[in-house]
Design an enzyme around this catalytic site. Structure first.
Site, PDB file in Angstrom:
ATOM      1  N   HIS A   1      53.672  -6.718   9.790  1.00  0.00           N
ATOM      2  CA  HIS A   1      54.615  -6.216   8.781  1.00  0.00           C
ATOM      3  C   HIS A   1      55.063  -4.768   9.013  1.00  0.00           C
ATOM      4  O   HIS A   1      56.239  -4.448   8.910  1.00  0.00           O
ATOM      5  CB  HIS A   1      54.000  -6.299   7.387  1.00  0.00           C
ATOM      6  CG  HIS A   1      53.333  -7.606   7.091  1.00  0.00           C
ATOM      7  ND1 HIS A   1      53.929  -8.812   7.360  1.00  0.00           N
ATOM      8  CD2 HIS A   1      52.131  -7.903   6.551  1.00  0.00           C
ATOM      9  CE1 HIS A   1      53.108  -9.790   7.000  1.00  0.00           C
ATOM     10  NE2 HIS A   1      52.012  -9.263   6.508  1.00  0.00           N
TER      11      HIS A   1
ATOM     12  N   ASP B   1      56.811 -13.934   9.171  1.00  0.00           N
ATOM     13  CA  ASP B   1      56.327 -12.634   8.714  1.00  0.00           C
ATOM     14  C   ASP B   1      57.020 -12.482   7.370  1.00  0.00           C
ATOM     15  O   ASP B   1      58.214 -12.178   7.310  1.00  0.00           O
ATOM     16  CB  ASP B   1      56.756 -11.516   9.678  1.00  0.00           C
ATOM     17  CG  ASP B   1      56.208 -10.174   9.244  1.00  0.00           C
ATOM     18  OD1 ASP B   1      56.166  -9.914   8.020  1.00  0.00           O
ATOM     19  OD2 ASP B   1      55.812  -9.376  10.109  1.00  0.00           O
ATOM     20  N   HIS B   2      56.297 -12.765   6.279  1.00  0.00           N
ATOM     21  CA  HIS B   2      57.011 -12.909   5.010  1.00  0.00           C
ATOM     22  C   HIS B   2      57.681 -11.604   4.560  1.00  0.00           C
ATOM     23  O   HIS B   2      58.563 -11.622   3.719  1.00  0.00           O
ATOM     24  CB  HIS B   2      56.121 -13.517   3.927  1.00  0.00           C
ATOM     25  CG  HIS B   2      55.014 -12.642   3.488  1.00  0.00           C
ATOM     26  ND1 HIS B   2      53.793 -12.648   4.103  1.00  0.00           N
ATOM     27  CD2 HIS B   2      54.933 -11.719   2.513  1.00  0.00           C
ATOM     28  CE1 HIS B   2      53.007 -11.769   3.518  1.00  0.00           C
ATOM     29  NE2 HIS B   2      53.674 -11.185   2.547  1.00  0.00           N
TER      30      HIS B   2
HETATM   31  P1  NAP Z   1      43.369 -22.196   2.194  1.00  0.00           P
HETATM   32  O1  NAP Z   1      43.612 -22.049   0.735  1.00  0.00           O
HETATM   33  O2  NAP Z   1      41.998 -22.014   2.734  1.00  0.00           O
HETATM   34  O3  NAP Z   1      43.903 -23.650   2.605  1.00  0.00           O
HETATM   35  C1  NAP Z   1      43.581 -24.263   3.817  1.00  0.00           C
HETATM   36  C2  NAP Z   1      44.149 -25.677   3.823  1.00  0.00           C
HETATM   37  O4  NAP Z   1      43.823 -26.287   5.064  1.00  0.00           O
HETATM   38  C3  NAP Z   1      43.613 -26.558   2.729  1.00  0.00           C
HETATM   39  O5  NAP Z   1      44.661 -27.390   2.284  1.00  0.00           O
HETATM   40  C4  NAP Z   1      42.555 -27.411   3.462  1.00  0.00           C
HETATM   41  O6  NAP Z   1      42.424 -28.601   2.765  1.00  0.00           O
HETATM   42  C5  NAP Z   1      43.235 -27.572   4.811  1.00  0.00           C
HETATM   43  N1  NAP Z   1      42.319 -27.855   5.912  1.00  0.00           N
HETATM   44  C6  NAP Z   1      41.257 -27.116   6.327  1.00  0.00           C
HETATM   45  N2  NAP Z   1      40.685 -27.680   7.412  1.00  0.00           N
HETATM   46  C7  NAP Z   1      41.400 -28.792   7.689  1.00  0.00           C
HETATM   47  C8  NAP Z   1      41.331 -29.787   8.697  1.00  0.00           C
HETATM   48  N3  NAP Z   1      40.400 -29.755   9.658  1.00  0.00           N
HETATM   49  N4  NAP Z   1      42.242 -30.777   8.684  1.00  0.00           N
HETATM   50  C9  NAP Z   1      43.210 -30.828   7.744  1.00  0.00           C
HETATM   51  N5  NAP Z   1      43.338 -29.902   6.773  1.00  0.00           N
HETATM   52  C10 NAP Z   1      42.446 -28.906   6.739  1.00  0.00           C
HETATM   53  O7  NAP Z   1      44.304 -21.238   3.048  1.00  0.00           O
HETATM   54  P2  NAP Z   1      45.679 -20.526   2.597  1.00  0.00           P
HETATM   55  O8  NAP Z   1      45.362 -19.296   1.834  1.00  0.00           O
HETATM   56  O9  NAP Z   1      46.592 -21.527   1.986  1.00  0.00           O
HETATM   57  O10 NAP Z   1      46.260 -20.020   4.008  1.00  0.00           O
HETATM   58  C11 NAP Z   1      46.818 -20.884   4.972  1.00  0.00           C
HETATM   59  C12 NAP Z   1      47.443 -20.053   6.092  1.00  0.00           C
HETATM   60  O11 NAP Z   1      48.419 -19.204   5.544  1.00  0.00           O
HETATM   61  C13 NAP Z   1      46.471 -19.129   6.818  1.00  0.00           C
HETATM   62  O12 NAP Z   1      46.884 -19.037   8.158  1.00  0.00           O
HETATM   63  C14 NAP Z   1      46.674 -17.786   6.129  1.00  0.00           C
HETATM   64  O13 NAP Z   1      46.343 -16.697   6.972  1.00  0.00           O
HETATM   65  C15 NAP Z   1      48.153 -17.847   5.869  1.00  0.00           C
HETATM   66  N6  NAP Z   1      48.614 -17.013   4.760  1.00  0.00           N
HETATM   67  C16 NAP Z   1      48.224 -17.278   3.462  1.00  0.00           C
HETATM   68  C17 NAP Z   1      48.717 -16.507   2.418  1.00  0.00           C
HETATM   69  C18 NAP Z   1      48.338 -16.784   0.988  1.00  0.00           C
HETATM   70  O14 NAP Z   1      48.953 -16.167   0.108  1.00  0.00           O
HETATM   71  N7  NAP Z   1      47.408 -17.658   0.703  1.00  0.00           N
HETATM   72  C19 NAP Z   1      49.584 -15.460   2.688  1.00  0.00           C
HETATM   73  C20 NAP Z   1      49.969 -15.213   4.009  1.00  0.00           C
HETATM   74  C21 NAP Z   1      49.481 -16.004   5.028  1.00  0.00           C
HETATM   75  P3  NAP Z   1      41.125 -29.552   2.859  1.00  0.00           P
HETATM   76  O15 NAP Z   1      39.933 -28.693   2.599  1.00  0.00           O
HETATM   77  O16 NAP Z   1      41.376 -30.587   1.807  1.00  0.00           O
HETATM   78  O17 NAP Z   1      41.143 -30.115   4.217  1.00  0.00           O
END
Ligand code: NAP
Length: 496
Positions: free
Chosen positions: A242, A179-180
């Site tokens: 949060h 929980d950042h």
């Molecule tokens: P994102 O940009 O959509 O990235 C998803 C990642 O998962 C990509 O690297 C994608 O790469 C990979 N992926 C998807 N399907 C896959 C599969 N079947 N096998 C292997 N790799 C796969 O998502 P994100 O924003 O980084 O968020 C990730 C998590 O963090 C989520 O749970 C989100 O709720 C949480 N989160 C994110 C943030 C933020 O600031 N972004 C903040 C808080 C929490 P490929 O397409 O190359 O496979």
């Protein structure tokens, strides 16, 4: 596990080509590296798209580089990053991933310590955990830890199912649920302000505190996250985690020791003391909102229902305000008001502790009333504490005027405090789970918010959209406090 006092580990990032990895994780690991907090480590990035390790290293380099970096440091840093193209649903490639992990473990003397960071969509969490176990990746000489991003489930039932799945591979004390907010400097400061000052703790109860207000407002709308947000809404996205975590830190009893277990157990008691809501009470205690179009910084912005991947008739809330009652000796009768939303007037996370009025007003101010004392904790974007007092107005009369005692964290340290992710990653590598959420906290929080979502999902809110973008939410959120004789302290007037 540790050598020379510095932790060592192989960090596997699942979702290494994603937004979180690029914006938060690589820069955080780099900061730890440049501060000398990591000695022996290597990183394996996992995602589906075909990338060479060289391309991956270039992507890491692009995500960290600032003008004053030494090229030698950057090159040494990125040389520790490896890429493994792998679909996490495909059983066949976990063996190859394990081989790479074993190899790096030997090459970098990582003592068999492994951190699995799941920076991916939550539907994959359970599958990955099961594969890690089945294919031997969790069979290590050193420690194994699983770091999981939010959301942890969609409601209590799905959270229980997910927990069961990951518990097949990791024990509770090996699971680090991020929980950042808990990594934010001023959220961590809540405990210190409360428990290291003789002047606050004696007043920290229903005899002296009138109400507590926690606001976390954003200016941004839902952006590109419409698909995710439609299924989530502000209650699941912000309140379940949060907001309730901040309330728990504000309301908990002093722990007998500053250990992970003692602190968590005090937070759990607060969540257990939250007054549960019956279905017919939900709308007396909670208000939902959805933004319509409006103007922000002079620019027209669309309403939520006009955003990409959002239903034109969406019933999803982008704003929540609520009144929480904590039924224990310390807090009986003190409302904790929370509000959070998108497309609001200001980007601000603040806590306002409003003290009760003194019994008799001997002085007067221009408007004939004394301002109550407020303690304001500024979480973001500015970090600090302000104490609002009344003091004598200069001159002949005995007239009182409000004054503020300010502490600004940035001014004091002369530098930006480390990002939440940097601190949390370091905690995880050192094995300190204090600032991560325990399963009991997750379960209690879901069981509280589930009651609200059940009612909201089953009744379409006819007034949506009910607040204009660029405002502080719907009128009903103000009325929630007015009924109790209070009002929201305007966050923009309270800046440090
Ligand atoms: P994102 O940009 O959509 O990235 C998803 C990642 O998962 C990509 O690297 C994608 O790469 C990979 N992926 C998807 N399907 C896959 C599969 N079947 N096998 C292997 N790799 C796969 O998502 P994100 O924003 O980084 O968020 C990730 C998590 O963090 C989520 O749970 C989100 O709720 C949480 N989160 C994110 C943030 C933020 O600031 N972004 C903040 C808080 C929490 P490929 O397409 O190359 O496979």
């Amino acid at each position: 596990m540790k050598q020379n006092g510095k932790p060592t580990a192989l960090i596997m990032i699942f979702g290494a080509t994603g937004d979180l990895a690029k914006r938060k994780l690589f820069p955080s690991i780099y900061n730890l590296y440049t501060k000398g907090k990591l000695e022996r480590f290597a990183v394996i990035g996992v995602a589906r798209r075909p990338l060479s390790t060289k391309d991956f290293q270039t992507a890491v380099k692009n995500s960290i580089q600032t003008s004053n970096d030494s090229p030698a440091d950057v090159n040494d840093f990125i040389s520790r990053f490896y890429y493994h193209s792998h679909d996490v649903t495909d059983s066949s490639s976990y063996t190859a991933l394990n081989q790479l992990a074993e190899e790096l473990d030997g090459n970098y003397s990582l003592e068999g310590n492994r951190i699995f960071y799941l920076a991916m969509a939550p539907e994959f969490f359970g599958t990955i955990a099961e594969h890690l176990k089945k294919d031997g990746l969790t069979n290590v000489r050193g420690f194994k830890r699983l770091v999981i991003e939010k959301p942890f489930g969609h409601d209590l039932e799905s959270a229980i199912a997910l927990n069961k799945q990951i518990r097949t591979a990791f024990s509770e004390n090996e699971i680090y649920r991020i929980d950042h907010y808990l990594g934010k400097e001023m959220v961590q400061n809540i405990e210190v302000i409360r428990f290291a000052n003789a002047i606050f703790e004696p007043l920290w109860n229903n005899r002296y505190i009138a109400n507590i207000q926690v606001t976390s407002s954003e200016i941004l709308g839902v952006e590109e996250r419409g698909r995710y947000y439609e299924k989530s809404g502000a209650l699941r996205d912000m309140v379940q985690n949060h907001m309730l975590q901040m309330v728990a830190l504000l309301a908990m009893e002093p722990p007998i020791r500053l250990t992970t277990d003692e602190i968590r157990s005090e937070k759990v008691k607060v969540l257990r003391a939250l007054r549960p809501l019956k279905a017919e009470e939900v709308n007396d205690y909670f208000v939902r909102g959805q933004y319509g179009s409006g103007k922000i910084n002079g620019e027209k912005v669309p309403g939520y229902r006009e955003e990409p991947m959002v239903d034109k008739e969406s019933n999803t809330e982008t704003f929540v305000a609520g009144k929480l009652m904590i039924d224990n000796f310390r807090w009986a009768g003190v409302p904790f008001y929370i509000r959070t939303g998108k497309r609001m007037k200001a980007k601000s996370t603040k806590i306002v502790i409003q003290f009760k009025d003194i019994p008799m007003n001997l002085y007067y101010q221009t408007d004939q009333t004394l301002n109550p004392n407020l303690l304001v904790i500024h979480i973001q974007p500015e970090e600090g504490i302000t104490l609002h007092l009344n003091a004598k107005k200069a001159g002949q009369n005995m007239e009182a005027t409000p004054v503020k005692l300010n502490f600004s964290n940035k001014g004091a340290d002369g530098m930006n405090t480390p990002e939440a992710y940097e601190k949390l990653l370091y905690d995880c590598i050192r094995g300190d789970a204090t600032n991560f959420t325990h399963w009991d906290e997750v379960a209690l929080s879901w069981s509280f918010t589930d009651k609200i979502s059940e009612v909201w999902e089953n009744t379409k809110e006819a007034s949506f959209p009910n607040y204009q973008a660029g405002t502080m939410g719907p009128k009903a959120a103000d009325e929630l406090l007015e009924k109790d004789g209070f009002f929201w302290w305007p966050v923009t007037d309270l800046d440090v």
